[in-house]
Design a protein around this motif. Structure first.
Motif, PDB file in Angstrom:
ATOM      1  N   GLU A  10       0.842  -1.202  -0.051  1.00 37.00           N
ATOM      2  CA  GLU A  10      -0.044   0.127  -0.020  1.00 37.00           C
ATOM      3  C   GLU A  10       0.915   1.181   0.051  1.00 37.00           C
ATOM      4  OE1 GLU A  10      -2.336   2.029   3.489  1.00 37.00           O
ATOM      5  OE2 GLU A  10      -3.376   0.418   2.740  1.00 37.00           O
ATOM      6  N   ALA A  11       0.729   1.993  -1.160  1.00 38.54           N
ATOM      7  CA  ALA A  11       1.559   3.276  -1.194  1.00 38.54           C
ATOM      8  C   ALA A  11       0.546   4.459  -0.883  1.00 38.54           C
ATOM      9  CB  ALA A  11       2.088   3.358  -2.423  1.00 38.54           C
ATOM     10  N   ARG A  12       1.241   5.415   0.029  1.00 32.33           N
ATOM     11  CA  ARG A  12       0.350   6.670   0.166  1.00 32.33           C
ATOM     12  C   ARG A  12       0.760   7.572  -0.528  1.00 32.33           C
ATOM     13  NH1 ARG A  12      -3.937   6.324   3.514  1.00 32.33           N
ATOM     14  NH2 ARG A  12      -4.014   4.747   4.627  1.00 32.33           N
ATOM     15  N   SER A  22      -4.405   6.849  -0.790  1.00 30.15           N
ATOM     16  CA  SER A  22      -3.758   5.456  -0.610  1.00 30.15           C
ATOM     17  C   SER A  22      -3.987   4.631  -1.909  1.00 30.15           C
ATOM     18  CB  SER A  22      -4.428   4.428   0.428  1.00 30.15           C
ATOM     19  OG  SER A  22      -3.939   3.214   0.371  1.00 30.15           O
ATOM     20  N   ALA A  25       0.093  -0.840  -4.990  1.00 31.95           N
ATOM     21  CA  ALA A  25       1.469  -0.765  -5.873  1.00 31.95           C
ATOM     22  C   ALA A  25       1.985  -2.449  -5.730  1.00 31.95           C
ATOM     23  CB  ALA A  25       2.597   0.202  -5.628  1.00 31.95           C
ATOM     24  N   ARG A  83       7.882   4.083   8.312  1.00 33.68           N
ATOM     25  CA  ARG A  83       7.626   4.487   6.652  1.00 33.68           C
ATOM     26  C   ARG A  83       8.998   4.621   5.859  1.00 33.68           C
ATOM     27  NH1 ARG A  83       2.502   3.413   5.502  1.00 33.68           N
ATOM     28  NH2 ARG A  83       1.188   4.206   7.024  1.00 33.68           N
ATOM     29  N   VAL A  97       5.752   8.875  -2.536  1.00 36.14           N
ATOM     30  CA  VAL A  97       4.836   7.796  -1.819  1.00 36.14           C
ATOM     31  C   VAL A  97       5.562   7.637  -0.719  1.00 36.14           C
ATOM     32  CG1 VAL A  97       3.746   7.094  -4.206  1.00 36.14           C
ATOM     33  CG2 VAL A  97       5.663   5.991  -3.268  1.00 36.14           C
ATOM     34  N   HIS A  98       4.625   7.145   0.257  1.00 28.10           N
ATOM     35  CA  HIS A  98       5.140   6.294   1.621  1.00 28.10           C
ATOM     36  C   HIS A  98       4.818   5.061   1.443  1.00 28.10           C
ATOM     37  CE1 HIS A  98       5.307  10.305   4.286  1.00 28.10           C
ATOM     38  NE2 HIS A  98       5.706  10.506   3.302  1.00 28.10           N
ATOM     39  N   VAL A  99       5.632   3.895   1.696  1.00 22.13           N
ATOM     40  CA  VAL A  99       5.380   2.791   2.153  1.00 22.13           C
ATOM     41  C   VAL A  99       5.651   2.430   3.445  1.00 22.13           C
ATOM     42  CG1 VAL A  99       5.131   1.987  -0.433  1.00 22.13           C
ATOM     43  CG2 VAL A  99       7.258   1.991   0.914  1.00 22.13           C
TER      44      VAL A  99
END
Length: 138
Positions: A10-12, A22, A25, A83, A97-99
């Protein structure tokens, strides 16, 4: 033993709005391209409406868990405790993106089981690749 690893993450998406969107990916690793990983975003999550993939080094992803890495199109850095930030730079703009770092670590552990870091060169068939290049040159 599998030769390809695919892991959904899940990428933010970091945007100007306060709430991050969200998006799904997928991280990919293929033993036949042992130095690289690929991150793919589905069409609905992209500006163009088509699937987009970014390929970058596995070493960059691993090092980016510990500190800021990268100077080119892809940059990776830790963000807080859990993160990891990935920045993708293109002429059209930059996507950030944050993962979850734990997801990235699990992915890297799986790739390391398939091809241990530092031993990627053993997966390459340089004689075959050179023969292919010479065949195409003739």
């Amino acid at each position: 033993m599998p030769t390809v690893i695919e892991q959904p993450v899940e990428a933010r998406l970091v945007a100007a709005a306060p709430r991050m969107q969200s998006i799904p990916a997928t991280l990919h690793y293929d033993r036949n391209d042992p130095f690289a990983v690929r991150m793919t975003f589905p069409g609905p999550a992209t500006l163009e409406g088509v699937e987009v993939s970014w390929t970058f080094s596995r070493e960059l992803l691993a090092a980016g868990l510990e500190g800021p890495q990268g100077q080119g199109d892809v940059r990776v850095r830790p963000y807080g405790y859990d993160r990891t930030v990935l920045e993708f730079h293109a002429p059209e703009g930059t996507a950030v993106v944050h993962v979850r770092s734990g997801d990235v670590r699990r992915f890297l552990e799986a790739t390391d089981e398939l091809v241990p870091a530092g031993l990627e060169h053993l997966q390459l068939d340089l004689d075959h690749d050179l023969a292919e290049l010479m065949r195409d040159a003739c």
